[in-house]
Design a protein around this motif. Sequence first.
Motif, PDB file in Angstrom:
ATOM      1  N   ASP A 107      43.741  36.312  43.532  1.00 42.27           N
ATOM      2  CA  ASP A 107      44.090  37.571  44.185  1.00 42.27           C
ATOM      3  C   ASP A 107      42.912  38.133  44.973  1.00 42.27           C
ATOM      4  O   ASP A 107      43.061  38.546  46.118  1.00 42.27           O
ATOM      5  CB  ASP A 107      44.629  38.587  43.176  1.00 42.27           C
ATOM      6  N   ASP A 108      41.723  38.135  44.381  1.00 40.70           N
ATOM      7  CA  ASP A 108      40.549  38.650  45.094  1.00 40.70           C
ATOM      8  C   ASP A 108      40.121  37.700  46.210  1.00 40.70           C
ATOM      9  O   ASP A 108      39.687  38.146  47.273  1.00 40.70           O
ATOM     10  CB  ASP A 108      39.399  38.906  44.128  1.00 40.70           C
ATOM     11  N   LEU A 109      40.246  36.393  46.001  1.00 42.24           N
ATOM     12  CA  LEU A 109      39.926  35.435  47.068  1.00 42.24           C
ATOM     13  C   LEU A 109      40.826  35.650  48.278  1.00 42.24           C
ATOM     14  O   LEU A 109      40.372  35.555  49.421  1.00 42.24           O
ATOM     15  CB  LEU A 109      40.056  33.993  46.574  1.00 42.24           C
ATOM     16  N   ALA A 110      42.098  35.954  48.028  1.00 41.86           N
ATOM     17  CA  ALA A 110      43.049  36.181  49.124  1.00 41.86           C
ATOM     18  C   ALA A 110      42.674  37.407  49.949  1.00 41.86           C
ATOM     19  O   ALA A 110      42.952  37.457  51.145  1.00 41.86           O
ATOM     20  CB  ALA A 110      44.465  36.334  48.569  1.00 41.86           C
ATOM     21  N   GLU A 111      42.034  38.390  49.335  1.00 42.05           N
ATOM     22  CA  GLU A 111      41.629  39.616  50.036  1.00 42.05           C
ATOM     23  C   GLU A 111      40.266  39.500  50.700  1.00 42.05           C
ATOM     24  O   GLU A 111      39.895  40.343  51.502  1.00 42.05           O
ATOM     25  CB  GLU A 111      41.571  40.782  49.040  1.00 42.05           C
TER      26      GLU A 111
ATOM     27  N   ASP B 128      29.076  35.243  57.072  1.00 39.09           N
ATOM     28  CA  ASP B 128      28.674  36.569  57.545  1.00 39.09           C
ATOM     29  C   ASP B 128      29.367  37.628  56.688  1.00 39.09           C
ATOM     30  O   ASP B 128      30.588  37.782  56.745  1.00 39.09           O
ATOM     31  CB  ASP B 128      29.078  36.721  59.013  1.00 39.09           C
ATOM     32  N   LEU B 129      28.581  38.356  55.892  1.00 41.52           N
ATOM     33  CA  LEU B 129      29.166  39.361  54.992  1.00 41.52           C
ATOM     34  C   LEU B 129      29.836  40.513  55.730  1.00 41.52           C
ATOM     35  O   LEU B 129      30.673  41.201  55.152  1.00 41.52           O
ATOM     36  CB  LEU B 129      28.098  39.926  54.054  1.00 41.52           C
ATOM     37  N   THR B 130      29.493  40.734  57.001  1.00 35.33           N
ATOM     38  CA  THR B 130      30.148  41.824  57.735  1.00 35.33           C
ATOM     39  C   THR B 130      31.612  41.518  58.008  1.00 35.33           C
ATOM     40  O   THR B 130      32.368  42.406  58.374  1.00 35.33           O
ATOM     41  CB  THR B 130      29.427  42.138  59.067  1.00 35.33           C
ATOM     42  N   LYS B 131      32.017  40.266  57.808  1.00 33.60           N
ATOM     43  CA  LYS B 131      33.399  39.871  58.086  1.00 33.60           C
ATOM     44  C   LYS B 131      34.251  39.739  56.821  1.00 33.60           C
ATOM     45  O   LYS B 131      35.409  39.354  56.897  1.00 33.60           O
ATOM     46  CB  LYS B 131      33.408  38.557  58.853  1.00 33.60           C
ATOM     47  N   VAL B 132      33.677  40.047  55.651  1.00 33.36           N
ATOM     48  CA  VAL B 132      34.438  39.932  54.407  1.00 33.36           C
ATOM     49  C   VAL B 132      34.606  41.300  53.750  1.00 33.36           C
ATOM     50  O   VAL B 132      33.879  42.246  54.043  1.00 33.36           O
ATOM     51  CB  VAL B 132      33.785  38.939  53.406  1.00 33.36           C
ATOM     52  N   ASP B 133      35.565  41.374  52.852  1.00 35.68           N
ATOM     53  CA  ASP B 133      35.831  42.587  52.083  1.00 35.68           C
ATOM     54  C   ASP B 133      34.829  42.618  50.926  1.00 35.68           C
ATOM     55  O   ASP B 133      34.968  41.872  49.958  1.00 35.68           O
ATOM     56  CB  ASP B 133      37.269  42.554  51.572  1.00 35.68           C
ATOM     57  N   LEU B 134      33.818  43.459  51.030  1.00 41.62           N
ATOM     58  CA  LEU B 134      32.756  43.502  50.018  1.00 41.62           C
ATOM     59  C   LEU B 134      33.257  44.004  48.667  1.00 41.62           C
ATOM     60  O   LEU B 134      32.732  43.601  47.628  1.00 41.62           O
ATOM     61  CB  LEU B 134      31.585  44.345  50.513  1.00 41.62           C
TER      62      LEU B 134
ATOM     63  N   ALA C 278      36.210  43.259  47.398  1.00 45.24           N
ATOM     64  CA  ALA C 278      36.817  42.065  46.795  1.00 45.24           C
ATOM     65  C   ALA C 278      35.731  41.122  46.294  1.00 45.24           C
ATOM     66  O   ALA C 278      35.847  40.554  45.205  1.00 45.24           O
ATOM     67  CB  ALA C 278      37.722  41.359  47.805  1.00 45.24           C
ATOM     68  N   LEU C 279      34.665  40.960  47.067  1.00 46.43           N
ATOM     69  CA  LEU C 279      33.564  40.096  46.645  1.00 46.43           C
ATOM     70  C   LEU C 279      32.914  40.632  45.376  1.00 46.43           C
ATOM     71  O   LEU C 279      32.633  39.871  44.439  1.00 46.43           O
ATOM     72  CB  LEU C 279      32.526  39.959  47.757  1.00 46.43           C
TER      73      LEU C 279
END
Length: 138
Positions: free
Chosen positions: A95-99, A114-120, A122-123
Amino acid sequence: MADSPVTVPTAADPVAFLDAVTNPVRRRDGFNLLALHERATGERAVMWGPAIVGFGSYHYAYASGREGDSAAAGFSPRAAASTVYFPYGFDGLDDDLAELGPHRVSTSCLYLKDLTKVDLAALERLVARSYARVTAEA
């Protein structure tokens, strides 16, 4: 869980290690991952070997008879991507990987360019959930 290279905690300074990362995106992301891991684990960063920033520890034993200690959570700013380590893999974390956003996974590694492109958020949940699972068995 596959056999992984042996790493040991060192006295090296994680901040100095991150300061020395030459790629500006990896350096920036390294400092963001440092803060995120400290929040998610409640642990202070320790260098494990020359290139892994680790948090907490756990004892592992493989069917092969090999055993040792390793970081319960950690990351490394590698050349191609920042690598976040999940010692027990990704079972139950779908579920968190999907987000999360753009990423790649292997057996126990999450690769982020690039962390600016991921949901922090969720990470951070992924790291916290993985850390809790690893340390619950310690």
